[in-house]
Write a protein that holds these residues in place. Structure first.
Motif, mmCIF file in Angstrom:
data_model
loop_
_atom_site.group_PDB
_atom_site.id
_atom_site.type_symbol
_atom_site.label_atom_id
_atom_site.label_comp_id
_atom_site.label_asym_id
_atom_site.label_seq_id
_atom_site.Cartn_x
_atom_site.Cartn_y
_atom_site.Cartn_z
ATOM 1 N N GLN A 171 0.840 -1.197 0.000
ATOM 2 C CA GLN A 171 0.000 0.000 0.000
ATOM 3 C C GLN A 171 0.873 1.244 0.000
ATOM 4 O OE1 GLN A 171 -2.032 -0.445 3.943
ATOM 5 N NE2 GLN A 171 -1.064 1.526 4.446
ATOM 6 N N ASP A 172 2.074 1.149 0.579
ATOM 7 C CA ASP A 172 2.986 2.281 0.664
ATOM 8 C C ASP A 172 4.006 2.250 -0.476
ATOM 9 O OD1 ASP A 172 1.717 3.106 2.951
ATOM 10 O OD2 ASP A 172 3.181 2.222 4.317
ATOM 11 N N PRO A 173 4.422 3.418 -0.952
ATOM 12 C CA PRO A 173 5.337 3.460 -2.098
ATOM 13 C C PRO A 173 6.676 2.772 -1.858
ATOM 14 C CG PRO A 173 5.072 5.648 -1.128
ATOM 15 C CD PRO A 173 4.019 4.780 -0.527
ATOM 16 N N ASP A 174 7.183 2.804 -0.625
ATOM 17 C CA ASP A 174 8.480 2.161 -0.381
ATOM 18 C C ASP A 174 8.370 0.646 -0.489
ATOM 19 O OD1 ASP A 174 6.943 2.303 2.041
ATOM 20 O OD2 ASP A 174 8.714 1.664 3.151
ATOM 21 N N GLU A 175 7.253 0.079 -0.042
ATOM 22 C CA GLU A 175 7.047 -1.360 -0.175
ATOM 23 C C GLU A 175 6.864 -1.747 -1.638
ATOM 24 O OE1 GLU A 175 4.680 -1.933 4.090
ATOM 25 O OE2 GLU A 175 3.561 -1.654 2.230
ATOM 26 N N LEU A 176 6.072 -0.948 -2.342
ATOM 27 C CA LEU A 176 5.830 -1.214 -3.760
ATOM 28 C C LEU A 176 7.134 -1.161 -4.544
ATOM 29 C CD1 LEU A 176 3.525 -1.572 -5.925
ATOM 30 C CD2 LEU A 176 3.627 0.919 -6.198
ATOM 31 N N CYS A 177 7.955 -0.173 -4.253
ATOM 32 C CA CYS A 177 9.202 0.003 -4.992
ATOM 33 C C CYS A 177 10.224 -1.076 -4.661
ATOM 34 C CB CYS A 177 9.790 1.382 -4.725
ATOM 35 S SG CYS A 177 8.852 2.721 -5.508
ATOM 36 N N GLU A 178 10.202 -1.590 -3.431
ATOM 37 C CA GLU A 178 11.157 -2.652 -3.126
ATOM 38 C C GLU A 178 10.817 -3.932 -3.890
ATOM 39 O OE1 GLU A 178 11.583 -3.793 0.940
ATOM 40 O OE2 GLU A 178 9.475 -4.408 1.216
ATOM 41 N N ASP A 190 -2.012 3.608 -8.609
ATOM 42 C CA ASP A 190 -3.460 3.760 -8.578
ATOM 43 C C ASP A 190 -3.794 4.849 -7.559
ATOM 44 O OD1 ASP A 190 -6.250 3.341 -7.693
ATOM 45 O OD2 ASP A 190 -6.199 1.591 -9.002
ATOM 46 N N PHE A 191 -4.262 6.000 -8.052
ATOM 47 C CA PHE A 191 -4.560 7.122 -7.173
ATOM 48 C C PHE A 191 -5.652 6.773 -6.163
ATOM 49 C CE2 PHE A 191 -2.799 9.280 -10.935
ATOM 50 C CZ PHE A 191 -1.845 10.086 -10.334
ATOM 51 N N ILE A 199 -2.596 8.427 1.704
ATOM 52 C CA ILE A 199 -1.247 8.734 1.243
ATOM 53 C C ILE A 199 -1.266 10.043 0.446
ATOM 54 C CG2 ILE A 199 0.565 7.996 -0.369
ATOM 55 C CD1 ILE A 199 -0.061 5.113 0.457
ATOM 56 N N LYS A 200 -0.320 10.919 0.729
ATOM 57 C CA LYS A 200 -0.198 12.158 -0.038
ATOM 58 C C LYS A 200 0.378 11.798 -1.403
ATOM 59 C CE LYS A 200 1.546 16.930 0.251
ATOM 60 N NZ LYS A 200 0.198 17.523 0.064
ATOM 61 N N GLN A 201 -0.386 12.060 -2.440
ATOM 62 C CA GLN A 201 -0.045 11.588 -3.779
ATOM 63 C C GLN A 201 1.299 12.135 -4.263
ATOM 64 O OE1 GLN A 201 -2.088 9.365 -5.214
ATOM 65 N NE2 GLN A 201 -4.031 9.647 -4.166
ATOM 66 N N THR A 234 -12.552 12.459 -2.950
ATOM 67 C CA THR A 234 -11.823 13.335 -2.029
ATOM 68 C C THR A 234 -10.355 13.532 -2.387
ATOM 69 O OG1 THR A 234 -11.329 11.449 -0.574
ATOM 70 C CG2 THR A 234 -13.345 12.700 -0.110
ATOM 71 N N ILE A 235 -9.898 13.029 -3.527
ATOM 72 C CA ILE A 235 -8.490 13.188 -3.912
ATOM 73 C C ILE A 235 -8.188 14.643 -4.248
ATOM 74 C CG2 ILE A 235 -6.760 12.607 -5.675
ATOM 75 C CD1 ILE A 235 -7.929 9.825 -5.803
ATOM 76 N N ASP A 236 -7.035 15.111 -3.775
ATOM 77 C CA ASP A 236 -6.546 16.448 -4.108
ATOM 78 C C ASP A 236 -5.808 16.334 -5.435
ATOM 79 O OD1 ASP A 236 -5.211 18.835 -4.402
ATOM 80 O OD2 ASP A 236 -4.439 18.909 -2.353
ATOM 81 N N TRP A 237 -6.489 16.652 -6.533
ATOM 82 C CA TRP A 237 -5.910 16.428 -7.851
ATOM 83 C C TRP A 237 -4.822 17.441 -8.201
ATOM 84 C CZ3 TRP A 237 -6.050 11.957 -9.935
ATOM 85 C CH2 TRP A 237 -7.111 11.090 -9.639
ATOM 86 N N LYS A 238 -4.852 18.610 -7.589
ATOM 87 C CA LYS A 238 -3.758 19.553 -7.824
ATOM 88 C C LYS A 238 -2.459 19.000 -7.231
ATOM 89 C CE LYS A 238 -6.383 23.793 -8.468
ATOM 90 N NZ LYS A 238 -6.589 25.206 -8.075
ATOM 91 N N ASP A 239 -2.559 18.401 -6.065
ATOM 92 C CA ASP A 239 -1.381 17.771 -5.460
ATOM 93 C C ASP A 239 -0.927 16.580 -6.293
ATOM 94 O OD1 ASP A 239 0.436 17.084 -3.051
ATOM 95 O OD2 ASP A 239 -0.761 15.269 -3.297
ATOM 96 N N ALA A 240 -1.884 15.772 -6.749
ATOM 97 C CA ALA A 240 -1.545 14.589 -7.548
ATOM 98 C C ALA A 240 -0.851 14.981 -8.847
ATOM 99 C CB ALA A 240 -2.809 13.781 -7.846
ATOM 100 N N MET A 241 -1.374 15.982 -9.527
ATOM 101 C CA MET A 241 -0.777 16.396 -10.790
ATOM 102 C C MET A 241 0.577 17.064 -10.587
ATOM 103 S SD MET A 241 -2.905 15.156 -12.867
ATOM 104 C CE MET A 241 -2.381 15.814 -14.441
#
Length: 284
Positions: A171-178, A190-191, A199-201, A234-241
């Motif tokens: 679920q976390d980017p560090d786990e996914l990347c490992e 997946d946003f 998670i802050k995108q 509820t996603i903050d799309w400005k932050d995501a982009m």
């Protein structure tokens, strides 16, 4: 932000076998008319077909050529239950190999696979155990895909909420990347899944960096995996982009939206809305 090419799932999982070619072509035409540049194909449409399924691949490729809409991404099969029902793993693995065969025949740029993880109470979660389980299960598929020149991307997982503290590996980017780094493959972000994990995108995308190969663009309320259109959750799309801009992402802006229950009469308008949303977000 640089204008990205726009893609989305075909969303034709229940297409009857005897109307397969017609459904695929109609779907691609709808997307093209709405302003999409490419399509995302789910191999689940093929792996359950009994007998010789390769003609369906040829029909799909023919429809892609005739409509001038390339299928550039595909989803490989996914199971919610193999983590808790190991007896299902052999049959699931057969579907995975079949899905990779389909990806190779379609000539997609990337095929997305999922880590076999489940939401666990924190008292039962062991990162090392989960890492070993995921990488050992996915490694044979990665090796098989490499032989067929199919590039893979592993997807971040969503959290299933509970009244007790829980966690889901990847679920976390560090786990996914490992996992991605260990297997030598890319990442699919997946946003919507990230939103269920609070998670802050932009921070996640910064961590992933150049590993990012595929996007699943969808929104939700932060609890369920709703797969609704951007700005409907509820996603903050400005932050995501901003996150995409900061890492210089130049791949497909690829939707994973649930439209199975939409009446046929409004699908075209909804598809155009998704394209308009993409163009709006690219101004951020």
């Amino acid at each position: 932000m640089k204008k990205l090419r726009i893609s989305t799932k075909l969303n034709l999982h229940n297409c009857p076998e005897d109307k397969f070619s017609k459904c695929i072509k109609q779907g691609l035409i709808l997307l093209k008319n709405a302003g999409f540049d490419a399509a995302d194909f789910s191999t689940d449409m093929l792996v359950d077909i009994e007998g010789d399924w390769t003609p369906y691949i040829e029909k799909t490729k023919k429809a892609s050529v005739e409509t001038e809409m390339k299928i550039e991404i595909c989803h490989l099969p996914f199971s919610w239950t193999i983590c808790t029902r190991p007896e299902e793993i052999p049959s699931f693995n057969k579907k995975m190999y079949k899905g990779i065969d389909a990806a190779a025949l379609l000539g997609v740029d990337y095929a997305v696979l999922h880590p076999n993880t489940t939401t666990l109470p924190m008292t039962e979660f062991d990162r090392k155990v989960q890492y070993k389980s995921v990488t050992e299960h996915l490694a044979p598929f990665v090796e098989y895909a490499s032989k067929l020149n199919v590039k893979l991307a592993v997807e971040n997982m969503r959290l299933v909420h509970s009244h007790i503290p829980v966690h889901r590996y990847c679920q976390d980017p560090d786990e996914l990347c490992e996992v991605a780094d260990a297997l030598g493959i890319g990442v699919c972000w997946d946003f919507g899944h990230a939103n269920t994990c609070s998670i802050k995108q932009s921070e996640a995308l910064s961590y992933i960096g150049s590993r990012l190969k595929v996007l699943h663009v969808n929104d939700n309320n932060g609890i369920g995996d709703d797969h609704v259109a951007p700005f409907c959750g509820t996603i903050d799309w400005k932050d995501a982009m901003k996150g995409l801009f900061d890492i210089g992402f130049d791949g497909l802006f690829n939707y994973e939206i649930e439209i199975a229950k939409l009446p046929e009469a409004v699908k075209d308008a909804y598809a155009r809305y998704l394209v308009a949303c993409a163009h709006e977000m690219m101004t951020y």
